[in-house]
Design an enzyme around this catalytic site. Structure first.
Site, PDB file in Angstrom:
ATOM      1  N   SER A  21     -29.128  -6.990  14.845  1.00 26.86           N
ATOM      2  CA  SER A  21     -29.023  -8.300  15.489  1.00 26.86           C
ATOM      3  C   SER A  21     -28.529  -9.384  14.532  1.00 26.86           C
ATOM      4  O   SER A  21     -28.581 -10.568  14.863  1.00 26.86           O
ATOM      5  CB  SER A  21     -30.393  -8.689  16.041  1.00 26.86           C
ATOM      6  OG  SER A  21     -31.354  -8.580  15.010  1.00 26.86           O
ATOM      7  N   THR A  37     -33.313 -12.831  15.031  1.00 24.73           N
ATOM      8  CA  THR A  37     -32.697 -13.680  14.008  1.00 24.73           C
ATOM      9  C   THR A  37     -33.418 -13.435  12.703  1.00 24.73           C
ATOM     10  O   THR A  37     -34.645 -13.327  12.699  1.00 24.73           O
ATOM     11  CB  THR A  37     -32.872 -15.177  14.366  1.00 24.73           C
ATOM     12  OG1 THR A  37     -32.168 -15.442  15.567  1.00 24.73           O
ATOM     13  CG2 THR A  37     -32.370 -16.094  13.269  1.00 24.73           C
ATOM     14  N   THR A  65     -27.771 -14.810  12.860  1.00 21.84           N
ATOM     15  CA  THR A  65     -27.973 -13.953  14.034  1.00 21.84           C
ATOM     16  C   THR A  65     -26.658 -13.671  14.743  1.00 21.84           C
ATOM     17  O   THR A  65     -25.700 -14.441  14.612  1.00 21.84           O
ATOM     18  CB  THR A  65     -28.941 -14.640  15.033  1.00 21.84           C
ATOM     19  OG1 THR A  65     -29.200 -13.751  16.126  1.00 21.84           O
ATOM     20  CG2 THR A  65     -28.369 -15.919  15.599  1.00 21.84           C
ATOM     21  N   ARG A  74     -20.948 -18.658  23.489  1.00 22.53           N
ATOM     22  CA  ARG A  74     -22.346 -19.078  23.626  1.00 22.53           C
ATOM     23  C   ARG A  74     -22.947 -19.322  22.236  1.00 22.53           C
ATOM     24  O   ARG A  74     -22.756 -18.530  21.314  1.00 22.53           O
ATOM     25  CB  ARG A  74     -23.131 -17.998  24.371  1.00 22.53           C
ATOM     26  CG  ARG A  74     -24.638 -18.300  24.526  1.00 22.53           C
ATOM     27  CD  ARG A  74     -25.459 -17.692  23.405  1.00 22.53           C
ATOM     28  NE  ARG A  74     -26.887 -17.901  23.587  1.00 22.53           N
ATOM     29  CZ  ARG A  74     -27.794 -17.629  22.669  1.00 22.53           C
ATOM     30  NH1 ARG A  74     -27.439 -17.142  21.494  1.00 22.53           N
ATOM     31  NH2 ARG A  74     -29.065 -17.848  22.882  1.00 22.53           N
ATOM     32  N   THR A  95     -37.203 -17.779  16.186  1.00 17.46           N
ATOM     33  CA  THR A  95     -36.509 -16.577  16.641  1.00 17.46           C
ATOM     34  C   THR A  95     -36.988 -16.297  18.062  1.00 17.46           C
ATOM     35  O   THR A  95     -38.139 -16.551  18.400  1.00 17.46           O
ATOM     36  CB  THR A  95     -36.744 -15.367  15.708  1.00 17.46           C
ATOM     37  OG1 THR A  95     -36.101 -14.218  16.272  1.00 17.46           O
ATOM     38  CG2 THR A  95     -38.210 -15.056  15.497  1.00 17.46           C
ATOM     39  N   GLY A  96     -36.066 -15.813  18.882  1.00 19.11           N
ATOM     40  CA  GLY A  96     -36.377 -15.607  20.293  1.00 19.11           C
ATOM     41  C   GLY A  96     -35.271 -16.199  21.132  1.00 19.11           C
ATOM     42  O   GLY A  96     -34.158 -16.410  20.636  1.00 19.11           O
TER      43      GLY A  96
HETATM   44  C1  SD4 Z   1     -30.437 -16.861  19.718  1.00 15.12           C
HETATM   45  N1  SD4 Z   1     -32.568 -17.223  18.668  1.00 15.12           N
HETATM   46  O1  SD4 Z   1     -29.241 -16.757  19.492  1.00 15.12           O
HETATM   47  C2  SD4 Z   1     -31.414 -16.360  18.692  1.00 15.12           C
HETATM   48  C3  SD4 Z   1     -31.727 -14.934  18.969  1.00 15.12           C
HETATM   49  C4  SD4 Z   1     -33.034 -14.470  18.420  1.00 15.12           C
HETATM   50  O2  SD4 Z   1     -34.916 -13.161  18.603  1.00 15.12           O
HETATM   51  O3  SD4 Z   1     -33.549 -14.908  17.469  1.00 15.12           O
HETATM   52  N2  SD4 Z   1     -33.698 -13.570  19.040  1.00 15.12           N
HETATM   53  O4  SD4 Z   1     -30.884 -17.317  20.767  1.00 15.12           O
END
Ligand code: SD4
Length: 301
Positions: free
Chosen positions: A49, A153, A171, A181, A204-205
């Site tokens: 990721s 991330t 990320t 995006r 993260t998320g």
């Molecule tokens: C995003 N926050 O691009 C990042 C992805 C991520 O755990 O961290 N996912 O939205």
């Protein structure tokens, strides 16, 4: 002299913490340590990721977001939607140090990186391509019409021997995202924030949720008001959850598109973390206690 400390999101953040700890121990700046720590994760193709081997967008291309922030002067360098560079964090560093700007996107960021001779390289791996094909098939068969699965991330927060604080993120964003995006990770205050006056935070998320609460800024502001790193993470995340809950089911998240987690460090190197799900672990090491620990974040239920 201040006792250094460093923390990074997810168990794959171990390699980041290992690299960062070594540099902090040698007396390097938090900003250098965070950049090098993140580079290690970006170059690891097994982390699916971030950087090389990251998740492709809906057209099968890997577009990367990354950012760095320096707590002494609140300087920021960030890039979004970058293709063809394994280390977007180093482009972010260039933006921070060499430009009068804070955020460069897409082709502009790539041209800037080329001008400084940063290394280009392939981001797609056989495994990331295979995962992408399977996701596309599922999506086409409407078995799983959602996007977003398998995103993470690497977020790193660090305190150096001079008492300077830094934060950084990198990320590939949400799987199958629309081209162009941008998530929270390269957005100052949302995916990251660092201020020597209090500490630093990263998220993260699901970026679309994290950015609605400017979570990292909220955490650092709470620390400025006297909250510990742990209290600030819990309070900021809980406030956002309470607000979003009026329209979205974000408590005890089970879907990737509603998961959020935060990690913070204070001026003494204490860390805090919180998540609205039970899967968020982070890596942490300090000069005081040289053991690299993997710690489970407190769940906001
Ligand atoms: C995003 N926050 O691009 C990042 C992805 C991520 O755990 O961290 N996912 O939205």
């Amino acid at each position: 002299m201040v006792q250094w400390a460093i923390a990074a999101t997810w168990p794959f953040g171990q390699s980041a913490v290992r690299v960062g700890s070594r540099l902090l121990d040698q007396g390097m700046s938090g900003l250098d340590a965070v950049e090098q720590a993140i580079r290690a994760v970006e170059l690891d193709p097994s982390v699916d990721s971030v950087g090389v081997g990251g998740v492709p967008n809906c057209e099968g291309e890997v577009q990367l977001d990354a950012a760095l922030m320096r707590g002494q002067d609140l300087a920021v360098g960030a890039v979004a939607g970058v293709k063809g560079f394994p280390n977007p964090i180093s482009i972010a560093r260039l933006v921070l140090e060499k430009t009068p700007h804070h955020l460069l996107v897409g082709e502009g960021a790539e041209r800037y990186a080329d001008a400084y001779g940063l290394e280009r390289g392939p981001l797609l791996t056989a495994s990331s391509l295979e995962t992408w094909r399977k996701r596309r098939e599922k999506q086409a068969q409407a078995e799983d019409p959602s996007l977003g699965g398998g995103h993470d991330t690497v977020g790193v927060v660090a305190l150096d021997m001079n008492g300077d604080i830094a934060a950084g993120t990198s990320t590939s964003g949400l799987a199958l995202k629309l081209p162009g995006r941008v998530g929270d990770s390269p957005l100052v205050g949302s995916g990251f924030y660092a201020d020597n006056a209090a500490g630093a935070a990263v998220g993260t998320g699901c970026g679309e949720l994290i950015m609605r609460g400017c979570l990292s800024f909220a955490i650092v502001e709470l620390m400025k008001g006297g909250a510990s790193a742990q209290q600030a993470c819990e309070e900021a995340l809980n406030r956002l959850i309470c607000r979003l809950e009026q329209c979205l089911p974000v408590r005890n998240a089970t879907e990737d598109m509603t998961k959020m987690a935060v990690l913070a460090i204070d001026q003494k190197g204490n860390v805090g973390a919180a998540a609205n799900h039970g899967e968020f672990d982070f890596a942490y090491q300090t000069a005081r206690d040289r053991e690299l620990r993997i710690i489970r974040a407190r769940i906001i239920a």
